[in-house]
Every structure is written in C-alpha cells, then in structure tokens.
Write an enzyme that holds these catalytic residues in place. Structure first.
Site, PDB file in Angstrom:
ATOM      1  N   TYR A 183      54.929  66.339 -20.884  1.00 47.30           N
ATOM      2  CA  TYR A 183      54.920  66.136 -22.338  1.00 47.30           C
ATOM      3  C   TYR A 183      54.744  67.485 -23.029  1.00 47.30           C
ATOM      4  O   TYR A 183      53.843  67.680 -23.837  1.00 47.30           O
ATOM      5  CB  TYR A 183      53.798  65.166 -22.720  1.00 47.30           C
ATOM      6  CG  TYR A 183      54.069  64.372 -23.979  1.00 47.30           C
ATOM      7  CD1 TYR A 183      55.003  63.346 -23.976  1.00 47.30           C
ATOM      8  CD2 TYR A 183      53.393  64.657 -25.161  1.00 47.30           C
ATOM      9  CE1 TYR A 183      55.250  62.604 -25.129  1.00 47.30           C
ATOM     10  CE2 TYR A 183      53.631  63.932 -26.317  1.00 47.30           C
ATOM     11  CZ  TYR A 183      54.558  62.902 -26.301  1.00 47.30           C
ATOM     12  OH  TYR A 183      54.819  62.171 -27.450  1.00 47.30           O
ATOM     13  N   GLN A 211      60.453  69.373 -23.750  1.00 43.96           N
ATOM     14  CA  GLN A 211      61.432  68.321 -23.970  1.00 43.96           C
ATOM     15  C   GLN A 211      60.809  66.921 -24.008  1.00 43.96           C
ATOM     16  O   GLN A 211      61.348  66.008 -24.643  1.00 43.96           O
ATOM     17  CB  GLN A 211      62.505  68.359 -22.878  1.00 43.96           C
ATOM     18  CG  GLN A 211      63.578  69.413 -23.077  1.00 43.96           C
ATOM     19  CD  GLN A 211      64.519  69.093 -24.229  1.00 43.96           C
ATOM     20  OE1 GLN A 211      64.701  67.942 -24.606  1.00 43.96           O
ATOM     21  NE2 GLN A 211      65.124  70.131 -24.786  1.00 43.96           N
ATOM     22  N   HIS A 224      67.515  70.006 -17.010  1.00 49.59           N
ATOM     23  CA  HIS A 224      67.863  71.375 -16.645  1.00 49.59           C
ATOM     24  C   HIS A 224      68.274  71.343 -15.178  1.00 49.59           C
ATOM     25  O   HIS A 224      67.648  70.655 -14.372  1.00 49.59           O
ATOM     26  CB  HIS A 224      66.643  72.268 -16.849  1.00 49.59           C
ATOM     27  CG  HIS A 224      66.908  73.742 -16.743  1.00 49.59           C
ATOM     28  ND1 HIS A 224      68.143  74.309 -16.999  1.00 49.59           N
ATOM     29  CD2 HIS A 224      66.090  74.777 -16.403  1.00 49.59           C
ATOM     30  CE1 HIS A 224      68.058  75.613 -16.845  1.00 49.59           C
ATOM     31  NE2 HIS A 224      66.834  75.922 -16.470  1.00 49.59           N
ATOM     32  N   GLU A 270      70.255  81.657 -22.786  1.00 47.90           N
ATOM     33  CA  GLU A 270      68.883  82.002 -23.183  1.00 47.90           C
ATOM     34  C   GLU A 270      68.634  83.498 -23.127  1.00 47.90           C
ATOM     35  O   GLU A 270      67.977  84.065 -24.005  1.00 47.90           O
ATOM     36  CB  GLU A 270      67.889  81.287 -22.267  1.00 47.90           C
ATOM     37  CG  GLU A 270      67.840  79.784 -22.478  1.00 47.90           C
ATOM     38  CD  GLU A 270      67.082  79.065 -21.385  1.00 47.90           C
ATOM     39  OE1 GLU A 270      66.777  77.879 -21.566  1.00 47.90           O
ATOM     40  OE2 GLU A 270      66.787  79.689 -20.325  1.00 47.90           O
ATOM     41  N   GLU A 273      67.868  92.635 -44.427  1.00 52.81           N
ATOM     42  CA  GLU A 273      69.248  92.928 -44.036  1.00 52.81           C
ATOM     43  C   GLU A 273      69.516  92.610 -42.561  1.00 52.81           C
ATOM     44  O   GLU A 273      70.653  92.380 -42.174  1.00 52.81           O
ATOM     45  CB  GLU A 273      69.580  94.401 -44.304  1.00 52.81           C
ATOM     46  CG  GLU A 273      69.656  94.771 -45.778  1.00 52.81           C
ATOM     47  CD  GLU A 273      70.824  94.104 -46.490  1.00 52.81           C
ATOM     48  OE1 GLU A 273      71.735  93.569 -45.821  1.00 52.81           O
ATOM     49  OE2 GLU A 273      70.813  94.092 -47.735  1.00 52.81           O
TER      50      GLU A 273
END
Length: 347
Positions: free
Chosen positions: A38, A41, A124, A212, A244
């Site tokens: 928990y 995800q 995954h 990633e 910027e």
C-alpha cells in the site's frame, strides 16, 4: 480488442467502449482481489477497484505507516484489511504491488499461497524479467499478468476521481487457466485505465526503466539543472532562471502539448520561439541520442537491475536516499521553485 493505427503502425488496444465496466465486473464477480502493498501503486489501484464495485482486500504489515494509511482510507481490519499472509490466502488474484526490493524480500512468503488457478498480477515487469537476479519464478499452474499504469498511483487516483483515466499497458506472461486475457483486461478497466495497450513483461520494464531515467525524470532534471545553472552564471536572477526553465514549461507549454501535441504548441507560440525551437531541436536530439542508446543498453543488459537490487539491499539505503533527495530539495533551483509555487494565485 480493437486494432488502432498509431502513426502508420497498427496496435492492439482495449477501450472502455468495447470492454465496459459492467463486463469487467462480470468477469471478476467470483474473484477476491488481494492488494499486497500500500505504497506507490497500491492505494490508487485498490481504491479505484473498490469504488468500481469489485471485491477487494488489502494485505499490509500491521503497525506500519502504510497500515495506518489503509485504515484512514476506509479499509477495515478483519473485513477488508488483513496482514499479508492472510490476504494472500484469501485472494484469488494477488496484486503484487510492493516495491521491486519489497517483492524480492517477500517472495518466499507470497509464493506459498500461489495455488493452482490463482492469478499473480504485477504493475512492473522487473521481478519477472530479471528473475535470475530477483528469484521471482512463479509456479506453472497460475496466471501471471501485468497492468502498468503510465503514471503514479496518485495520478491514477486523481484522474479516476475526475472521471478520466490513465493509459496502461498490459501483458500476459503465463496463461495457465485459459482466463488470463479476460482477467487482465477486466483488471485494467477496473483500476481506471483510459485504454490498454499490449506489451510484454520484458518490453514494459525496458521502456519503463529507460523512461524513468530519461525524459520522465532523469533527463528532464538534468536539462533543468543545466539551463538554470547557465542562466544564473550569466547574471539572471533565481526567479527569472526558474520561471524560464521550469515554471513556463510545467504551467503552460507542457499543458498545450498534452492537449493537442507538440506541433499545436509550436503554432501557439511566437514565430521567434517557433523558429528557434525547430532549429535547436536537432542539436539536442543528436547530442542526447548516444546517451539514450547507452541507457537502453544498460537496461537491456541487466546492469540497471543489478545496480537497483544492490543499492536497495544495503541496510543504510534509505538514509542515503534521503540525503540525495534532500540535496535536490535544498538546491537553489528547487528552493526557488518552492517560493514560486507559493506565489501562484490561489483559486
């Protein structure tokens, strides 16, 4: 399943129109979905499944912060919240949503409950793809499936609550029951995916680790740092350099890209910006292409997995990680960002 043309290449996708929520509920009506973990995800997927009407329970270590979080989210001890082993025993589908390191550490415990006909679900492909290093080798008489939302669990939940969806990839590593495809499609719809696109466990982890380390996190932070440092070196104030470099990108331009694409964003900028961006993109592409190639090869060779597993196995990893994150957080650029965010108009 629909065949969609993406820029001249056809792909198999699953949409909510062809696989509606009612169908997903019917497919899984006799299943108990056990969410193990928990953290990143787990909450988003568990809460979305619960709100969508599926039979969901959560397995988590007692007397932990994540156990307390689950309680705060409305999971009830003894009814929908159990310790990990009890949840694994009750679940017919075990959603293995611990961190990669956590999956390795807990595998011997979880695999005891992977009895014939159950499904083991990942978000995954790491544990399965690098099984020689992780030791995660499922028994042959279960389904092994994957739904990988293309974003964080927090984003998955936010978009769900907004009535939207986060696209997800899906894969089937092992179909022991003949039901793996309908199970994975139903779960993908159930967790709140916008649409599902087909992949493999290996392709998912290769693309995910590259992304990633690349444009999603590593590359973009590196580019931010380089441009911010240059502007500061040339005498620009922290506020100007940050606005910027980061603020205009995150608060304006990237939203235009998300709405209608890069060409549309270009068309809605000044002609000076258009010309410069169109010219300089080639230089940046050629400069970074070798770095991305090196990165992908490092992922595919298993080197990145080895680095990750070794780092996470060190007893002081959390302390070292916190120091690295603190260095990032306390840098002038992100301290400036904290102030800039505080100055945004409040609705």
């Amino acid at each position: 399943m629909a065949v969609i043309n993406f820029g001249g290449v056809e792909e198999n996708v699953v949409t909510r129109e062809e696989f509606p929520l009612a169908k997903a509920r019917e497919v899984l009506k006799n299943e108990t979905i056990a969410i193990i973990g928990y953290g990143v995800q787990g909450p988003g997927q568990a809460l979305n499944l619960r709100d969508n009407g599926f039979n969901v329970i959560v397995g988590q270590r007692k007397n932990s912060k994540t156990w307390d979080k689950a309680v705060a989210d409305g999971w009830v001890e003894g009814k929908t919240l159990f310790d990990i082993e009890e949840a694994c025993a009750k679940g017919t589908i075990i959603q293995y949503l611990l961190s990669d390191a956590g999956q390795i550490a807990l595998w011997d415990t979880v695999k005891k409950y992977l009895t014939a006909g159950k499904a083991l679900y990942f978000s995954h492909g790491f544990g399965i793809t690098f099984k020689e290093q992780t030791g995660i080798i499922p028994p042959a008489d279960i389904d092994v499936i994957l739904i990988a939302p293309k974003g964080s669990g927090t984003s998955l939940r936010r978009l769900f609550l907004a009535g939207e969806g986060l696209n997800s990839s899906y894969a089937i590593y092992q179909d022991a029951t003949g039901r793996a495809k309908e199970r994975v499609h139903a779960l993908g719809i159930g967790v709140g995916s916008g649409y599902l696109f087909e992949t493999t466990f290996q392709k998912e982890v290769y693309s995910d680790l590259t992304g990633e380390r690349g444009t999603l996190m590593g590359a973009i932070e590196g580019i931010f740092e380089a441009q911010y440092a240059l502007l500061r070196e040339k005498g620009h104030s922290p506020s100007e350099a940050f606005n910027e470099t980061v603020e205009e990108f995150t608060q304006s331009l990237i939203k235009l890209v998300a709405e209608n694409g890069m060409d549309w964003m270009y068309a809605n900028c000044s002609t000076t910006a258009q010309r410069g961006a169109l010219d300089w993109r080639h230089k940046f592409r050629e400069a970074t292409a070798p770095v991305f190639r090196e990165l992908y090869e490092s992922v595919a060779s298993g080197k990145e997995a080895e680095i990750t597993i070794k780092a996470n196995s060190q007893p002081d990893y959390r302390e070292k990680l916190e120091k690295e994150l603190a260095d990032l957080r306390n840098s002038e650029m992100w301290q400036t960002g904290r102030v800039v965010r505080s100055l945004r108009p409040k609705s």
